[in-house]
Design a protein around this motif. Structure first.
Motif, PDB file in Angstrom:
ATOM      1  N   ASP A 107      25.300   9.761  39.726  1.00  0.00           N
ATOM      2  CA  ASP A 107      24.240  10.308  40.580  1.00  0.00           C
ATOM      3  C   ASP A 107      23.567   9.189  41.369  1.00  0.00           C
ATOM      4  O   ASP A 107      23.430   8.065  40.883  1.00  0.00           O
ATOM      5  CB  ASP A 107      23.208  11.035  39.725  1.00  0.00           C
ATOM      6  N   ARG A 108      23.102   9.521  42.581  1.00  0.00           N
ATOM      7  CA  ARG A 108      22.491   8.457  43.377  1.00  0.00           C
ATOM      8  C   ARG A 108      21.104   8.070  42.861  1.00  0.00           C
ATOM      9  O   ARG A 108      20.515   7.067  43.262  1.00  0.00           O
ATOM     10  CB  ARG A 108      22.452   8.815  44.856  1.00  0.00           C
ATOM     11  N   ARG A 109      20.548   8.868  41.968  1.00  0.00           N
ATOM     12  CA  ARG A 109      19.264   8.502  41.364  1.00  0.00           C
ATOM     13  C   ARG A 109      19.444   8.036  39.908  1.00  0.00           C
ATOM     14  O   ARG A 109      18.500   8.075  39.116  1.00  0.00           O
ATOM     15  CB  ARG A 109      18.295   9.684  41.432  1.00  0.00           C
TER      16      ARG A 109
ATOM     17  N   PHE B 193       5.706   6.184  51.882  1.00  0.00           N
ATOM     18  CA  PHE B 193       7.144   5.966  51.722  1.00  0.00           C
ATOM     19  C   PHE B 193       7.890   6.822  52.739  1.00  0.00           C
ATOM     20  O   PHE B 193       7.841   8.051  52.673  1.00  0.00           O
ATOM     21  CB  PHE B 193       7.593   6.331  50.307  1.00  0.00           C
ATOM     22  N   LYS B 194       8.586   6.158  53.667  1.00  0.00           N
ATOM     23  CA  LYS B 194       9.283   6.914  54.701  1.00  0.00           C
ATOM     24  C   LYS B 194      10.560   7.501  54.102  1.00  0.00           C
ATOM     25  O   LYS B 194      11.417   6.785  53.588  1.00  0.00           O
ATOM     26  CB  LYS B 194       9.616   5.998  55.889  1.00  0.00           C
ATOM     27  N   ILE B 195      10.650   8.787  54.156  1.00  0.00           N
ATOM     28  CA  ILE B 195      11.749   9.506  53.525  1.00  0.00           C
ATOM     29  C   ILE B 195      13.087   9.145  54.197  1.00  0.00           C
ATOM     30  O   ILE B 195      13.173   9.055  55.411  1.00  0.00           O
ATOM     31  CB  ILE B 195      11.432  11.026  53.593  1.00  0.00           C
ATOM     32  N   CYS B 196      14.143   8.873  53.411  1.00  0.00           N
ATOM     33  CA  CYS B 196      15.439   8.473  53.977  1.00  0.00           C
ATOM     34  C   CYS B 196      16.225   9.707  54.429  1.00  0.00           C
ATOM     35  O   CYS B 196      15.856  10.835  54.102  1.00  0.00           O
ATOM     36  CB  CYS B 196      16.242   7.657  52.966  1.00  0.00           C
ATOM     37  N   GLU B 197      17.294   9.487  55.137  1.00  0.00           N
ATOM     38  CA  GLU B 197      18.060  10.599  55.714  1.00  0.00           C
ATOM     39  C   GLU B 197      18.594  11.541  54.629  1.00  0.00           C
ATOM     40  O   GLU B 197      18.529  12.757  54.761  1.00  0.00           O
ATOM     41  CB  GLU B 197      19.221  10.058  56.569  1.00  0.00           C
ATOM     42  N   THR B 198      19.109  10.951  53.557  1.00  0.00           N
ATOM     43  CA  THR B 198      19.703  11.780  52.506  1.00  0.00           C
ATOM     44  C   THR B 198      18.638  12.642  51.826  1.00  0.00           C
ATOM     45  O   THR B 198      18.848  13.829  51.576  1.00  0.00           O
ATOM     46  CB  THR B 198      20.408  10.891  51.458  1.00  0.00           C
ATOM     47  N   CYS B 199      17.516  12.028  51.517  1.00  0.00           N
ATOM     48  CA  CYS B 199      16.419  12.795  50.904  1.00  0.00           C
ATOM     49  C   CYS B 199      15.929  13.878  51.856  1.00  0.00           C
ATOM     50  O   CYS B 199      15.599  14.987  51.438  1.00  0.00           O
ATOM     51  CB  CYS B 199      15.256  11.883  50.531  1.00  0.00           C
ATOM     52  N   LYS B 200      15.884  13.531  53.147  1.00  0.00           N
ATOM     53  CA  LYS B 200      15.381  14.477  54.145  1.00  0.00           C
ATOM     54  C   LYS B 200      16.236  15.744  54.167  1.00  0.00           C
ATOM     55  O   LYS B 200      15.720  16.860  54.261  1.00  0.00           O
ATOM     56  CB  LYS B 200      15.375  13.811  55.523  1.00  0.00           C
ATOM     57  N   LYS B 201      17.546  15.524  54.057  1.00  0.00           N
ATOM     58  CA  LYS B 201      18.453  16.686  54.058  1.00  0.00           C
ATOM     59  C   LYS B 201      18.164  17.598  52.869  1.00  0.00           C
ATOM     60  O   LYS B 201      18.155  18.819  52.994  1.00  0.00           O
ATOM     61  CB  LYS B 201      19.907  16.206  54.015  1.00  0.00           C
TER      62      LYS B 201
ATOM     63  N   ARG C 298      15.534  20.318  45.729  1.00  0.00           N
ATOM     64  CA  ARG C 298      14.441  19.476  46.227  1.00  0.00           C
ATOM     65  C   ARG C 298      13.858  19.975  47.544  1.00  0.00           C
ATOM     66  O   ARG C 298      13.155  19.247  48.234  1.00  0.00           O
ATOM     67  CB  ARG C 298      14.909  18.026  46.353  1.00  0.00           C
ATOM     68  N   PHE C 299      14.147  21.250  47.860  1.00  0.00           N
ATOM     69  CA  PHE C 299      13.566  21.841  49.063  1.00  0.00           C
ATOM     70  C   PHE C 299      12.039  21.805  48.969  1.00  0.00           C
ATOM     71  O   PHE C 299      11.454  22.352  48.047  1.00  0.00           O
ATOM     72  CB  PHE C 299      14.065  23.279  49.206  1.00  0.00           C
ATOM     73  N   HIS C 300      11.432  21.089  49.906  1.00  0.00           N
ATOM     74  CA  HIS C 300       9.975  20.924  49.943  1.00  0.00           C
ATOM     75  C   HIS C 300       9.390  20.346  48.672  1.00  0.00           C
ATOM     76  O   HIS C 300       8.256  20.655  48.303  1.00  0.00           O
ATOM     77  CB  HIS C 300       9.279  22.231  50.330  1.00  0.00           C
ATOM     78  N   ALA C 301      10.162  19.507  47.990  1.00  0.00           N
ATOM     79  CA  ALA C 301       9.597  18.728  46.888  1.00  0.00           C
ATOM     80  C   ALA C 301       8.825  17.592  47.546  1.00  0.00           C
ATOM     81  O   ALA C 301       9.423  16.612  47.998  1.00  0.00           O
ATOM     82  CB  ALA C 301      10.694  18.197  45.985  1.00  0.00           C
ATOM     83  N   GLU C 302       7.505  17.711  47.623  1.00  0.00           N
ATOM     84  CA  GLU C 302       6.707  16.747  48.398  1.00  0.00           C
ATOM     85  C   GLU C 302       6.865  15.306  47.899  1.00  0.00           C
ATOM     86  O   GLU C 302       6.911  14.384  48.700  1.00  0.00           O
ATOM     87  CB  GLU C 302       5.229  17.153  48.425  1.00  0.00           C
ATOM     88  N   PRO C 303       6.954  15.055  46.598  1.00  0.00           N
ATOM     89  CA  PRO C 303       7.097  13.659  46.151  1.00  0.00           C
ATOM     90  C   PRO C 303       8.565  13.183  46.109  1.00  0.00           C
ATOM     91  O   PRO C 303       8.863  12.178  45.469  1.00  0.00           O
ATOM     92  CB  PRO C 303       6.520  13.672  44.737  1.00  0.00           C
ATOM     93  N   ILE C 304       9.461  13.873  46.774  1.00  0.00           N
ATOM     94  CA  ILE C 304      10.888  13.516  46.754  1.00  0.00           C
ATOM     95  C   ILE C 304      11.067  12.018  47.009  1.00  0.00           C
ATOM     96  O   ILE C 304      10.375  11.425  47.842  1.00  0.00           O
ATOM     97  CB  ILE C 304      11.673  14.359  47.788  1.00  0.00           C
ATOM     98  N   ALA C 305      11.981  11.416  46.267  1.00  0.00           N
ATOM     99  CA  ALA C 305      12.191   9.973  46.399  1.00  0.00           C
ATOM    100  C   ALA C 305      13.556   9.609  45.853  1.00  0.00           C
ATOM    101  O   ALA C 305      14.131  10.355  45.055  1.00  0.00           O
ATOM    102  CB  ALA C 305      11.117   9.215  45.621  1.00  0.00           C
TER     103      ALA C 305
END
Ligand code: ZN
Ligand code: ZN
Ligand code: FE
Length: 745
Positions: free
Chosen positions: A121-123, A156-164, A173-180
């Motif tokens: 996993d990427r996390r 924290f500027k959200i990255c492209e992958t997280c943004k998707k 993670r749809f609209h998970a505000e603290p996504i990271a």
């Protein structure tokens, strides 16, 4: 035939993943329309047939997100103005549509855990993994509505992958505000720095090593810092006690997993459920004999306060070390530290190392505490995971704010039929806690958008919160509320009760309407008024407040009053002389009717202890030793006088048992059961005279399991309807809720 329907969902439906859930249900049923947040509800419009609508409602009711609670659904047909082409989530723009429902923090979910330990996993091993179903909430929120820009994740500027992931309604993670993720999110650091360029996981490994070496680490968590030491290392725990200036008060333990918990404590089914819930509080559990935990973690008590890891950082750390003391990072009585710099300053004499991160904690939130009474969970500290989810009242009340008591302070706000209880603030004798109180007042007003016209405070003329309100809110209506009335109504509020009840309100100290110290009260109370119908008869606190810590004063007071001058209490003669003089001259003796103080007196008289190191210690130890007694207790039936309990007769029985050489275990148990007998007898008499059948129990003394469980069972046997707490603490942490309920009514 398709019709257009408007559906309103009321209750706890915002900030809990409700809209994406509605979206998924609508997609599954192939419905067209939209969902959006309104200030008072979640609004859905769909175009469909009546039977499909029914399917939709059924599905929503059945599978709604775990943190949500639907209280009401309104459905009406509306005119079709335009056709829907798909199903959409519409975002609230208008200011007046700001949601007041800020979700509480949620423990790491199963799905995130799997990813955390999955090398593909990427996390993988990323200590800030979270999703729509878990992660920080209240503790990172600066303003409403709850969107990323209003949280400490905004930097924290959200990255492209997280943004998707964030934008895909079908993603977890749809609209998970603290996504990271490791690419775009927060990271750990260690101080003092031991080595350059360590990865997050390497830092955690180092931290575990440091802990295994017996050192103290301050670890930044969700709602504040913890101080951690190896819970199996006596010397490490001792070092922490010395530095934290906390002699004997029990420390909470964080344990790797539920199986490891079962090695050190007895866990019932319901206790396991609470431990592993998304709230993840500290749960008070009965100790197992010969556990691996150092004995100075929870000295002289029968329980441990245990929690499971609730952030990914905790999971990674506890994967390396099984049992950690995890206590709020502060000096005794101060609020918990949240800021990196603040921690380094305030903890410099305590911590050897600091595990820091760069995600700011906005709202201070201690760990919550839950204990199970008669198979039902009761919150003893209402904080992380609970706050600020509102309690739903049985009807709409006036907008009010209540400022709580002095110890275990909290703040409550009522808006409509919701009661919002703040995170635990603490003891307002402490200056830093007072700052935190003011911080919390602002927070509660901000997140509820309430600027109340009515403020409720305690009757006590010297409480900080009372004087603060009198100064700050000169132009508002201030209602002063008697402490024990507030206890009873806090319990009434959460049980949806109105009208007269028999209230048994027992605690350490509260200011009475006669200016004396109350704490063993029988009230006839409702949500507006009360009458004191009975109480523990007055006895004297020599030196007032001082007698709360120096409980030998109480023990000796009773001996002299009862004319017993022999050496039944082993204590130096100076103290005896002192008490004798005070009584003879009637100097500085404050009258009180407190059950808490009676516990103190008994503890001293039977020789259990003569000093109280922390609030409630004598009573907790008295309870613990009682549990070792397996025989039948003696019951002193002659202590009931009318609607009152007679403490001198009670104490003389105890002295008598001591003289006859009974074990202190038996005496302690007899004391508990005599009080229980007394209260039941008084309730029967009150019922006879006033025709009341509902009994409400509240106050700090009802954190005592022997007292509470047996009193509830005894009253039920006499066919009373008995009400106790669940979400609102029975101790002074619930005072604000009771004040708000009275003022709002
Ligand atoms: Zn998750
Ligand atoms: Zn990312
Ligand atoms: Fe109280």
């Amino acid at each position: 035939m398709n019709k257009k329907f408007q559906i309103k969902f009321f209750g706890i439906v915002q900030g809990v993943g409700f809209r994406p859930f509605i979206y998924r249900v609508a997609k599954k049923l192939n419905l067209k329309g939209f969902v959006k947040n309104r200030s008072d509800c979640v609004l859905v419009e769909i175009e469909t047939t009546q039977s499909r609508l029914n399917d939709f409602i059924e599905e929503v009711k059945k599978n709604s997100p775990p943190a949500s609670k639907i209280t009401k659904i309104e459905i009406k047909k509306i005119k079709a103005s335009r056709k829907f082409s798909d199903f959409r989530i519409i975002h609230s723009e208008k200011l007046n549509e700001k949601s007041i429902f800020i979700p509480p923090d949620i423990a790491t979910c199963e799905d995130c855990l799997k990813e955390l330990f999955n090398p593909k996993d990427r996390r993988y091993l990323y200590p800030f993994i979270n999703c729509t179903n878990c992660g920080p909430r209240l503790t990172i929120i600066k303003d409403i509505p709850y969107d990323r820009v209003n949280t400490s994740m905004s930097k924290f500027k959200i990255c492209e992958t997280c943004k998707k992931e964030y934008e895909n309604p079908l993603d977890r993670r749809f609209h998970a505000e603290p996504i990271a993720c490791p690419e775009c999110g927060p990271h750990l650091s260690i101080f003092p720095e031991i080595q350059d360029g360590l990865s997050d996981f390497e830092i955690i490994k180092k931290c575990a090593q440091i802990l295994k070496n017996g050192e103290i680490v301050a670890i930044k968590g969700l709602g504040g810092f913890h101080l951690a030491v190896d819970a199996t290392n006596f010397f490490a725990v001792e070092k922490l006690r010395k530095r934290k200036l906390r002699e004997e008060k029990p420390f909470a333990i964080m344990v790797k997993d539920i199986n490891s918990v079962k090695k050190i404590a007895h866990v019932s089914e319901i206790e396991e459920k609470i431990l592993t819930s998304s709230i993840s509080p500290i749960v008070l559990l009965k100790k197992k004999k010969n556990s691996i935990i150092a004995e100075n973690v929870s000295p002289n008590l029968s329980t441990y306060g245990i929690m499971l890891p609730y952030t990914p950082l905790h999971h990674l750390l506890l994967n390396e070390i099984d049992y950690l003391v995890m206590t709020s990072a502060n000096k005794t009585d101060e609020p918990i530290c949240i800021d990196n710099q603040e921690a380094k300053e305030r903890l410099k004499e305590i911590a050897d190392y600091y595990i820091l991160h760069n995600r700011e904690i906005v709202v201070r939130c201690d760990d919550s505490i839950v204990s199970v009474f008669n198979s039902k969970p009761v919150t003893l500290r209402h904080s992380r995971g609970f706050s600020p989810a509102p309690l739903i009242l049985s009807k709409k009340l006036k907008k009010v704010m209540a400022l709580g008591g002095n110890l275990k302070n909290s703040i409550a706000i009522i808006k409509d039929n919701f009661l919002f209880l703040s995170p635990h603030v603490g003891d307002l004798e402490n200056p830093l806690a007072r700052d935190f109180f003011i911080e919390t007042e602002k927070l509660m007003k901000r997140i509820t958008s309430v600027d109340p016209e009515i403020i409720a405070v305690d009757l006590h003329p010297d409480y900080f919160s009372t004087n603060y309100a009198l100064k700050k809110y000169k132009d508002r209506k201030i209602i002063k509320i008697q402490h024990h009335h507030a206890h009873i109504t806090s319990c009434m509020a959460e049980n949806g009760l109105t009208g007269d009840v028999i209230g048994i309100s027992c605690d350490g100290t509260g200011f009475g309407i006669d200016g004396k110290i109350w704490g063993g009260e029988i009230l006839i109370a409702n949500e507006k008024n009360f009458k004191r119908i009975g109480h523990i008869e007055y006895f004297g606190l020599i030196g007032g407040e001082k007698a709360i810590k120096e409980i030998w004063r109480l023990g000796l007071y009773f001996l002299f009053k009862l004319g017993i001058n022999n050496e039944i209490i082993e204590i130096d003669d100076k103290k005896r002389e002192f008490i004798k003089k005070m009584i003879e001259k009637n100097l500085n003796i404050v009258e009180c009717s407190s059950l808490g103080r009676l516990f103190d007196a008994v503890s001293s008289i039977i020789g259990l202890r003569h000093y109280s190191n922390y609030e409630g210690q004598p009573a907790m130890e008295l309870e613990a030793i009682s549990l070792n007694y397996k025989g039948k207790p003696e019951i002193f039936k002659d202590i009931v006088k009318g609607f009152n309990l007679e403490p001198y007769i009670l104490i003389s029985h105890i002295i008598d048992m001591k003289k006859r050489g009974y074990s202190i275990e038996k005496i302690a148990m007899s004391f508990h059961f005599s009080i229980i007998y007394g209260f039941i007898e008084i309730c029967k008499r009150v019922k006879e005279e006033f025709n009341l059948n509902r009994v409400v129990l509240s106050g700090g003394c009802f954190q005592n399991k022997i007292l509470t469980e047996n009193l509830i069972m005894g009253l039920k046997k006499e066919n009373f309807n008995v009400y106790f707490h669940s979400k609102i603490p029975p101790n002074d942490g619930g005072i604000s809720a009771g004040q708000a309920y009275i003022a709002g009514s």
